[in-house]
Design an enzyme around this catalytic site. Structure first.
Site, PDB file in Angstrom:
ATOM      1  N   GLY A  57       0.843  -1.198   0.000  1.00  0.00           N
ATOM      2  CA  GLY A  57       0.000   0.000   0.000  1.00  0.00           C
ATOM      3  C   GLY A  57       0.872   1.240   0.000  1.00  0.00           C
ATOM      4  N   GLN A  62       2.819  10.090   1.187  1.00  0.00           N
ATOM      5  CA  GLN A  62       4.132   9.429   1.231  1.00  0.00           C
ATOM      6  C   GLN A  62       4.989   9.782   0.024  1.00  0.00           C
ATOM      7  OE1 GLN A  62       2.312   5.362   2.150  1.00  0.00           O
ATOM      8  NE2 GLN A  62       4.240   5.267   3.244  1.00  0.00           N
ATOM      9  N   CYS A 104       5.935   0.119   7.308  1.00  0.00           N
ATOM     10  CA  CYS A 104       5.526   1.250   6.472  1.00  0.00           C
ATOM     11  C   CYS A 104       6.719   1.686   5.644  1.00  0.00           C
ATOM     12  CB  CYS A 104       5.051   2.389   7.369  1.00  0.00           C
ATOM     13  SG  CYS A 104       4.504   3.833   6.450  1.00  0.00           S
ATOM     14  N   LEU A 105       6.467   1.982   4.367  1.00  0.00           N
ATOM     15  CA  LEU A 105       7.572   2.393   3.490  1.00  0.00           C
ATOM     16  C   LEU A 105       8.192   3.713   3.949  1.00  0.00           C
ATOM     17  CD1 LEU A 105       6.037   1.419   0.020  1.00  0.00           C
ATOM     18  CD2 LEU A 105       7.735   0.165   1.376  1.00  0.00           C
ATOM     19  N   HIS A 146      -4.475   1.174   7.515  1.00  0.00           N
ATOM     20  CA  HIS A 146      -3.139   1.782   7.581  1.00  0.00           C
ATOM     21  C   HIS A 146      -3.013   2.901   6.532  1.00  0.00           C
ATOM     22  CE1 HIS A 146       1.437   1.292   7.882  1.00  0.00           C
ATOM     23  NE2 HIS A 146       1.269   2.076   6.833  1.00  0.00           N
ATOM     24  N   GLU A 147      -3.452   2.617   5.307  1.00  0.00           N
ATOM     25  CA  GLU A 147      -3.323   3.622   4.231  1.00  0.00           C
ATOM     26  C   GLU A 147      -4.244   4.814   4.476  1.00  0.00           C
ATOM     27  OE1 GLU A 147      -0.803   3.432   2.470  1.00  0.00           O
ATOM     28  OE2 GLU A 147      -0.405   1.372   3.091  1.00  0.00           O
ATOM     29  N   HIS A 150      -2.874   7.338   6.823  1.00  0.00           N
ATOM     30  CA  HIS A 150      -1.887   8.250   6.229  1.00  0.00           C
ATOM     31  C   HIS A 150      -2.555   9.539   5.732  1.00  0.00           C
ATOM     32  CE1 HIS A 150       2.011   6.305   6.146  1.00  0.00           C
ATOM     33  NE2 HIS A 150       1.514   5.179   5.673  1.00  0.00           N
TER      34      HIS A 150
HETATM   35 NI    NI Z   1       2.454   3.326   5.616  1.00  0.00          NI
END
Ligand code: NI
Length: 184
Positions: A57, A62, A104-105, A146-147, A150
């Site tokens: 995701g 991000q 998380c990226l 989670h997304e 963000h």
């Molecule tokens: Ni994330």
């Protein structure tokens, strides 16, 4: 890129912002009709960036865009099912909770157990502006929550204890310093 590059990766990749970038802490605004071109150009690049990372995701903040837009693909059984979610909203959550390890990226190499509702009902617009709705459970439910977090400047570490969060953030800062040094 060569022609052998799979189609889903044949887009210019975007740099992923890392904590503590301030853009990761902002509330994103709704995508409106005048954003259509931006979203059409951004979504395939976000998907390619997510697959390449690799991740399941990626949310617009991000990659530095403060729009309510995210891409998701849990790649179950290695099958690609890319989803582009414009103005996604969770409209119902289950009472049942589920704990799963998240990463998380934007916090590379950091993981923690997070407890969230086990099932969610989601509404969003697809790239054509069509209203969509789905019920999700398992990994997809975790990933969607989670997304969507963000888009409100919330990170998975906000769901764990302050003690664990501080430990994890300190470790991230240390790891990033090491990486920078190695890159020099
Ligand atoms: Ni994330």
């Amino acid at each position: 890129m060569s022609d052998e590059t799979p189609a889903h990766l044949r887009h210019e990749l975007l740099p992923i912002l890392i904590v503590p970038d301030a853009k990761l802490r902002q509330k994103c605004r709704a995508v409106g009709p005048t954003d259509a071109d931006v979203v059409r150009e951004l979504a395939p690049r976000m998907l390619a960036t997510m697959y390449k990372a690799p991740g399941i995701g990626l949310a617009a903040p991000q990659v530095g865009s403060l729009l309510r837009l995210c891409v998701v693909d849990i790649q179950k059984d290695d099958v690609l099912t890319p989803m582009v979610l414009v103005n996604p909203e969770i409209v119902a959550v289950s009472k049942d909770l589920h704990t799963r390890e998240e990463g998380c990226l934007s916090l590379p190499g950091q993981y923690a157990d997070v407890t969230r509702p086990a099932e969610v009902k989601l509404r969003w617009l697809d790239l054509d502006g069509t209203k969509r709705e789905m019920q999700a459970d398992g990994l997809l439910a975790t990933c969607l929550q989670h997304e969507l977090d963000h888009l409100d400047g919330v990170l998975f570490v906000d769901h764990i204890s302050a003690l664990k969060r501080n430990m994890l953030l300190r470790k991230l800062a240390k790891d990033m310093k090491l990486r920078q040094r190695e890159a020099m």
